[in-house]
Design a protein around this motif. Structure first.
Motif, PDB file in Angstrom:
ATOM      1  N   MET A 227      40.904  43.395  39.007  1.00 28.07           N
ATOM      2  CA  MET A 227      40.736  44.026  40.225  1.00 28.07           C
ATOM      3  C   MET A 227      41.865  44.940  40.558  1.00 28.07           C
ATOM      4  O   MET A 227      43.003  45.061  39.909  1.00 28.07           O
ATOM      5  CB  MET A 227      41.069  42.785  41.247  1.00 28.07           C
ATOM      6  CG  MET A 227      40.011  41.707  41.227  1.00 28.07           C
ATOM      7  SD  MET A 227      40.681  40.211  42.539  1.00 28.07           S
ATOM      8  CE  MET A 227      39.857  41.072  44.066  1.00 28.07           C
ATOM      9  N   LYS A 228      41.455  45.915  41.319  1.00 25.86           N
ATOM     10  CA  LYS A 228      42.558  47.037  41.924  1.00 25.86           C
ATOM     11  C   LYS A 228      42.786  46.680  43.286  1.00 25.86           C
ATOM     12  O   LYS A 228      41.784  46.760  44.190  1.00 25.86           O
ATOM     13  CB  LYS A 228      41.682  48.486  41.840  1.00 25.86           C
ATOM     14  CG  LYS A 228      42.523  49.665  41.948  1.00 25.86           C
ATOM     15  CD  LYS A 228      41.845  50.844  42.092  1.00 25.86           C
ATOM     16  CE  LYS A 228      41.184  51.182  40.867  1.00 25.86           C
ATOM     17  NZ  LYS A 228      40.346  52.624  40.719  1.00 25.86           N
ATOM     18  N   ILE A 229      44.039  46.642  43.568  1.00 24.95           N
ATOM     19  CA  ILE A 229      44.521  46.183  44.752  1.00 24.95           C
ATOM     20  C   ILE A 229      45.542  47.218  45.359  1.00 24.95           C
ATOM     21  O   ILE A 229      46.503  47.663  44.566  1.00 24.95           O
ATOM     22  CB  ILE A 229      45.145  44.849  44.563  1.00 24.95           C
ATOM     23  CG1 ILE A 229      44.348  43.762  43.821  1.00 24.95           C
ATOM     24  CG2 ILE A 229      45.771  44.497  45.975  1.00 24.95           C
ATOM     25  CD1 ILE A 229      44.741  42.497  43.603  1.00 24.95           C
ATOM     26  N   ALA A 230      45.530  47.403  46.409  1.00 26.68           N
ATOM     27  CA  ALA A 230      46.564  48.487  47.255  1.00 26.68           C
ATOM     28  C   ALA A 230      47.756  47.541  47.465  1.00 26.68           C
ATOM     29  O   ALA A 230      47.867  46.378  47.760  1.00 26.68           O
ATOM     30  CB  ALA A 230      45.895  48.972  48.337  1.00 26.68           C
ATOM     31  N   PRO A 231      48.882  48.210  47.550  1.00 23.17           N
ATOM     32  CA  PRO A 231      50.116  47.375  47.624  1.00 23.17           C
ATOM     33  C   PRO A 231      50.128  46.689  49.124  1.00 23.17           C
ATOM     34  O   PRO A 231      50.838  45.714  49.218  1.00 23.17           O
ATOM     35  CB  PRO A 231      51.327  48.507  47.951  1.00 23.17           C
ATOM     36  CG  PRO A 231      50.760  49.615  46.998  1.00 23.17           C
ATOM     37  CD  PRO A 231      49.137  49.604  47.167  1.00 23.17           C
TER      38      PRO A 231
ATOM     39  N   GLN B 248      44.939  32.416  37.514  1.00 23.67           N
ATOM     40  CA  GLN B 248      46.410  33.043  36.934  1.00 23.67           C
ATOM     41  C   GLN B 248      46.298  34.414  37.225  1.00 23.67           C
ATOM     42  O   GLN B 248      45.190  35.168  36.702  1.00 23.67           O
ATOM     43  CB  GLN B 248      46.798  32.652  35.571  1.00 23.67           C
ATOM     44  CG  GLN B 248      48.013  33.200  35.146  1.00 23.67           C
ATOM     45  CD  GLN B 248      48.182  33.266  33.886  1.00 23.67           C
ATOM     46  OE1 GLN B 248      47.415  32.878  32.852  1.00 23.67           O
ATOM     47  NE2 GLN B 248      49.627  33.180  33.181  1.00 23.67           N
ATOM     48  N   VAL B 249      47.217  35.166  38.127  1.00 25.18           N
ATOM     49  CA  VAL B 249      46.948  36.450  38.446  1.00 25.18           C
ATOM     50  C   VAL B 249      48.458  37.229  37.757  1.00 25.18           C
ATOM     51  O   VAL B 249      49.479  36.819  38.194  1.00 25.18           O
ATOM     52  CB  VAL B 249      47.104  36.632  39.833  1.00 25.18           C
ATOM     53  CG1 VAL B 249      46.893  38.195  40.234  1.00 25.18           C
ATOM     54  CG2 VAL B 249      45.742  35.657  40.466  1.00 25.18           C
ATOM     55  N   THR B 250      47.922  38.315  37.143  1.00 23.97           N
ATOM     56  CA  THR B 250      49.154  38.957  36.549  1.00 23.97           C
ATOM     57  C   THR B 250      49.017  40.584  37.002  1.00 23.97           C
ATOM     58  O   THR B 250      47.924  41.098  36.952  1.00 23.97           O
ATOM     59  CB  THR B 250      49.149  39.120  34.994  1.00 23.97           C
ATOM     60  OG1 THR B 250      49.268  37.865  34.661  1.00 23.97           O
ATOM     61  CG2 THR B 250      50.382  40.110  34.365  1.00 23.97           C
ATOM     62  N   LEU B 251      49.870  41.054  37.627  1.00 26.02           N
ATOM     63  CA  LEU B 251      49.950  42.253  38.276  1.00 26.02           C
ATOM     64  C   LEU B 251      50.847  43.572  37.473  1.00 26.02           C
ATOM     65  O   LEU B 251      51.583  42.982  37.010  1.00 26.02           O
ATOM     66  CB  LEU B 251      50.718  42.502  39.667  1.00 26.02           C
ATOM     67  CG  LEU B 251      49.898  41.516  40.702  1.00 26.02           C
ATOM     68  CD1 LEU B 251      50.752  41.454  42.338  1.00 26.02           C
ATOM     69  CD2 LEU B 251      48.478  41.778  41.198  1.00 26.02           C
ATOM     70  N   ASN B 252      50.079  44.535  37.434  1.00 27.48           N
ATOM     71  CA  ASN B 252      50.780  45.689  36.579  1.00 27.48           C
ATOM     72  C   ASN B 252      50.597  46.779  37.458  1.00 27.48           C
ATOM     73  O   ASN B 252      49.478  47.205  38.106  1.00 27.48           O
ATOM     74  CB  ASN B 252      49.837  45.858  35.517  1.00 27.48           C
ATOM     75  CG  ASN B 252      50.182  44.856  34.251  1.00 27.48           C
ATOM     76  OD1 ASN B 252      51.191  44.864  33.642  1.00 27.48           O
ATOM     77  ND2 ASN B 252      49.472  43.893  34.258  1.00 27.48           N
ATOM     78  N   LEU B 253      51.733  47.646  37.524  1.00 29.52           N
ATOM     79  CA  LEU B 253      51.475  48.807  38.459  1.00 29.52           C
ATOM     80  C   LEU B 253      50.770  50.060  37.761  1.00 29.52           C
ATOM     81  O   LEU B 253      50.790  50.439  36.505  1.00 29.52           O
ATOM     82  CB  LEU B 253      53.170  49.340  38.732  1.00 29.52           C
ATOM     83  CG  LEU B 253      53.305  50.524  39.579  1.00 29.52           C
ATOM     84  CD1 LEU B 253      52.753  50.257  41.094  1.00 29.52           C
ATOM     85  CD2 LEU B 253      54.924  50.816  39.991  1.00 29.52           C
TER      86      LEU B 253
ATOM     87  N   LEU C 290      47.782  48.640  42.625  1.00 32.89           N
ATOM     88  CA  LEU C 290      47.904  47.565  41.372  1.00 32.89           C
ATOM     89  C   LEU C 290      46.712  47.126  40.608  1.00 32.89           C
ATOM     90  O   LEU C 290      45.641  46.900  41.272  1.00 32.89           O
ATOM     91  CB  LEU C 290      48.692  46.334  41.961  1.00 32.89           C
ATOM     92  CG  LEU C 290      49.970  46.526  42.759  1.00 32.89           C
ATOM     93  CD1 LEU C 290      50.511  45.439  43.712  1.00 32.89           C
ATOM     94  CD2 LEU C 290      51.043  46.845  41.660  1.00 32.89           C
ATOM     95  N   ILE C 291      47.081  46.842  39.330  1.00 30.19           N
ATOM     96  CA  ILE C 291      45.846  46.178  38.489  1.00 30.19           C
ATOM     97  C   ILE C 291      46.286  44.826  38.333  1.00 30.19           C
ATOM     98  O   ILE C 291      47.347  44.386  37.794  1.00 30.19           O
ATOM     99  CB  ILE C 291      45.866  46.946  37.070  1.00 30.19           C
ATOM    100  CG1 ILE C 291      45.475  48.360  37.518  1.00 30.19           C
ATOM    101  CG2 ILE C 291      44.567  46.468  36.377  1.00 30.19           C
ATOM    102  CD1 ILE C 291      44.006  48.932  37.875  1.00 30.19           C
ATOM    103  N   ALA C 292      45.222  44.033  38.739  1.00 33.69           N
ATOM    104  CA  ALA C 292      45.425  42.446  38.619  1.00 33.69           C
ATOM    105  C   ALA C 292      44.503  41.894  37.761  1.00 33.69           C
ATOM    106  O   ALA C 292      43.221  42.373  37.730  1.00 33.69           O
ATOM    107  CB  ALA C 292      45.199  41.940  39.986  1.00 33.69           C
ATOM    108  N   VAL C 293      44.959  41.274  36.647  1.00 33.68           N
ATOM    109  CA  VAL C 293      44.205  40.770  35.585  1.00 33.68           C
ATOM    110  C   VAL C 293      44.250  39.113  35.873  1.00 33.68           C
ATOM    111  O   VAL C 293      45.137  38.561  35.956  1.00 33.68           O
ATOM    112  CB  VAL C 293      44.721  41.064  34.258  1.00 33.68           C
ATOM    113  CG1 VAL C 293      44.104  40.262  32.924  1.00 33.68           C
ATOM    114  CG2 VAL C 293      44.882  42.242  33.841  1.00 33.68           C
TER     115      VAL C 293
END
Length: 765
Positions: free
Chosen positions: A273-277, A344-349, A358-361
């Motif tokens: 997922m692509k998530i805004a801050p 389980q959500v891992t966020l990467n900037l 943010l890219i959420a895996v």
């Protein structure tokens, strides 16, 4: 198959004609008619067989013509998979395989070919189109099979190569992809990955500096264009292999961008997922939407779909966007209809030219969280069981002292004494308290069992009168036994308690009346069975079913019914210990108990006990002695070791009244100090098992090194197997469970001293 049948029909026709010559009239005409029909059937079978042979030759000739120049390996087999013909390409690669099974060919380049062979044959028999992709170290192959005729199958093996196609079968995204073995060895990279890296690494550790990479991790790899930051997205592959996709963020010093574009990620088999801050979901791929059970993410916020941080999710997103704590994975729970889903959500900037995001895996960890909850529940049950066992042990010491001193008083009072009735009341209530302690020990699975060979038909027949009184007039009780029911080995008294608990619960569930059915039957498991998280090994079992027609148990309550103090009844109608006690007794017996329920229809409890058909010696029960026997004088020196002063005082007085010389010690160390005197003669040790410092079996083993012929009586409020499983059997020893009576103690000691050669097991009277 038809030719042997034809021979049999011809033989039967000749037999009919031969028999017709020996009779006359209607019988002769009937035999001639039967013989004629058999001859016609034989002729039809011969014609059918000849046509089939001709068709088979035609199929074989046509297959040879069509596959002669085919570059793929082609095989013609019968319906069982036995090879009839192979084309030149197949013979060049595998040699001549005519007459062998197709699985023999598959076994030359893959593991476990029989399973694949059976599965494909089963699918083709069901009329399904069958195609399988096979991944090996040598490359990737596609095996297909089609039905040419009712008795002929055509197999085709296409070599897809190992260079341009990834083994997972889903390399449609254009993203760099790596396939690795569980130990980190890389077995395949696709063309996009080779172009991105500029080389072909041999292992994950050579590429990522460590083989312990995880999905959602952001790391730097040495690419053809220089050091590049990527996000790893992993999915499980075939044969426990790891399929890892590289989502390129860009140069290490450049702004982070998703180089492949979001369109390439749409078909990636990892939820992203692509998530805004601020929390808005900018985009999502197909796997993420399927995981969260939503059609689209337009206008949705991540907080609308996931929850469980214990604080606002937007705060977590803001910290990740600022570079603080974004890489730490969080376990979140779905909201609304998806509350049973854990992610389980891992966020990467990342960032593009216009704004950061943010890219959420995402990883589905529902099964993991379910197992975690089960583990926590088992820990809680174990802690409560240990608490119950400890309380019961201490309470048994008190009951031993109470009932023991009551026995001492009863020796000095007869039925005409005015205090006799009060003493009997004390004695009876102590016994009732002992029964309550037995329930606690049953829950903790530490009660003392007296197993014996039981025929459940006899046990239930003896219980029928009592059970009929328990169920009342509105409810009827019926028993249905397997006439060849096998025997089991269990404690009869405890088993009766389990059955009574289940029948009483069934009665309470049928306020308007109905029927309770008790069914017994044999069950043979040829392979292990998994049911309600329990794994039942193969073997022979006896099943007891208690079936009612009550209101049933709702699905949310059914998994909790065996928990202590949990009850489905109204306040004041149940303690919540009945089913937990039944569970403890059944499990300690080596059996299994399961519950099934339909709301409004009823509930069924199923008890599985291992069958037992070997004869065993019956345990010797020590009966209560008549009061006058206590005056008989015997010889012997007893070393009594007990840390509880009231119990030690009662046991000492009881043994001295019997005529024994008693030496007392309040701990194992004191006992060993007494035995250090070599001139001290001791005939028998009577010792508690669980004591502060050195326990009973340990100090007895030390003492027996110098006094090997001394007899031993172990006493404990715990079960015998609480110490017997961990320590080797001590010779000349028996076990006496607490609470024990005066007569049980003295007779156990006397029996040990009189004849220790026969195995004796003492029980409380």
């Amino acid at each position: 198959m038809r030719l042997p049948k034809t021979i049999w029909l011809c033989g039967a026709a000749l037999a009919c004609f031969g028999a017709a010559t020996a009779v006359s009239g209607i019988a002769q005409r009937a035999l001639l008619l039967a013989g004629g029909i058999l001859v016609m059937l034989s002729a039809w079978n011969i014609i059918w067989w000849a046509l089939r042979r001709q068709a088979a030759r035609g199929i074989l000739a046509e297959t040879r013509r069509l596959t002669q120049a085919d570059p793929d390996q082609v095989f013609l087999t019968d319906e069982a998979g036995e090879i009839i013909h192979e084309n030149p390409a197949a013979m060049d690669r595998f040699g001549t395989r005519t007459g062998q099974a197709m699985s023999a060919v598959l076994g030359t380049f893959m593991a476990s070919p029989e399973a694949l062979h059976r599965r494909m044959l089963g699918q083709i028999r069901n009329g399904a189109a069958v195609k399988e992709d096979i991944v090996t170290r040598g490359g990737r192959f596609r095996l297909s099979v089609s039905q040419l005729a009712p008795a002929h199958l055509l197999w085709r093996l296409d070599d897809l190569g190992a260079a341009e196609t990834q083994p997972g079968g889903s390399d449609q995204s254009g993203l760099p992809q790596i396939v690795a073995e569980p130990d980190g060895r890389i077995v395949h990279i696709n063309a996009a990955c080779r172009a991105f890296l500029g080389h072909s690494p041999a292992s994950l550790s050579a590429l990522f500096e460590s083989s312990s990479v995880r999905s959602g991790q952001s790391c730097i790899v040495q690419a053809a264009a220089g050091p590049t930051r990527v996000i790893l997205a992993e999915m499980p592959g075939q044969s426990r292999r790891r399929e890892i996709y590289l989502v390129v963020l860009g140069d290490v010093d450049a702004p982070r961008t998703v180089g492949a574009g979001w369109d390439a990620i749409e078909d990636l088999p990892v939820p992203l997922m692509k998530i805004a801050p601020s929390g808005e979901v900018i985009a999502s791929n197909r796997e993420a939407r399927q995981l969260l059970n939503i059609k689209n993410t337009d206008g949705k916020r991540i907080a609308d779909m996931l929850d469980g941080l214990g604080r606002p999710i937007n705060d977590w997103l803001r910290e990740a966007a600022e570079g603080r704590g974004g890489h730490a994975s969080q376990f979140l729970r779905g909201r609304g209809p998806n509350q049973d889903t854990f992610v389980q959500v891992t966020l990467n900037l990342s960032s593009d030219a216009s704004e950061g995001h943010l890219i959420a895996v995402l990883n589905d960890v529902t099964e993991l969280k379910t197992l975690e909850a089960q583990f926590v529940q088992s820990q809680k049950m174990q802690a409560i069981g240990q608490l119950a066992g400890g309380v019961a042990h201490d309470f048994n010491n008190l009951l031993t002292a109470i009932s023991g001193h009551c026995d001492l008083l009863l020796l000095r009072h007869d039925e005409g004494d005015q205090n006799y009735g009060d003493l009997i009341q004390i004695h009876q209530n102590a016994n009732r308290a002992a029964s309550l302690v037995g329930q606690l020990l049953a829950f903790s699975r530490k009660q003392n069992l007296q197993p014996e060979i039981i025929d459940l038909r006899d046990t239930l027949s003896d219980l029928t009168h009592l059970l009929n009184r328990l169920v009342g007039e509105k409810v009827t009780l019926s028993l249905n036994h397997d006439p060849a029911l096998m025997q089991i080995k269990a404690d009869k008294r405890q088993l009766e308690q389990v059955l009574m608990n289940l029948v009483v619960n069934a009665r309470d569930a049928m306020q308007r009346g109905g029927e309770i059915r008790i069914v017994t039957e044999n069950m043979i498991l040829k392979s292990q069975m998994v049911r309600d998280r329990a794994t039942i090994p193969p073997g022979e079992y006896v099943v007891v079913k208690v079936i009612d027609e009550g209101h049933g148990i709702t699905p949310d309550r059914l998994p909790k019914i065996f928990e202590p103090f949990y009850t489905t009844k109204r306040t004041g109608e149940g303690t919540g210990l009945g089913l937990s006690t039944a569970y403890g007794i059944v499990k300690q017996t080596g059996g299994y108990i399961f519950a099934e329920s339909d709301v409004g229809k009823g509930t069924q409890f199923s008890l599985l006990f291992p069958s037992y058909d070997l004869p065993v010696a019956e345990p010797l029960e020590i009966q209560a002695a008549a009061p006058e026997r206590a005056s008989e004088k015997v010889d012997g020196v007893v070393l009594l070791v007990e840390d509880e002063a009231p119990v030690r005082a009662f046991a000492s007085r009881a043994l001295r009244l019997r005529g024994y010389t008693v030496l007392e010690a309040d701990c194992a160390e004191a006992a060993l100090d007494l035995l250090s005197d070599a001139d001290l003669n001791v005939d028998i040790f009577v010792t508690d098992v669980i004591m502060p410092g050195m326990d009973g079996p340990t100090w007895v083993r030390v003492a027996l090194e110098k006094r090997p012929d001394t007899k031993v009586v172990f006493v404990s409020g715990y079960a015998e197997d609480a110490f017997g499983d961990e320590k080797s059997r001590i010779p000349n020893s028996v076990f006496l469970p607490k609470p024990f009576s005066l007569s049980a103690l003295t007779q156990t000691v006397q029996t040990q001293l009189e004849d220790h050669r026969q195995p004796v097991r003492a029980t409380a009277s």
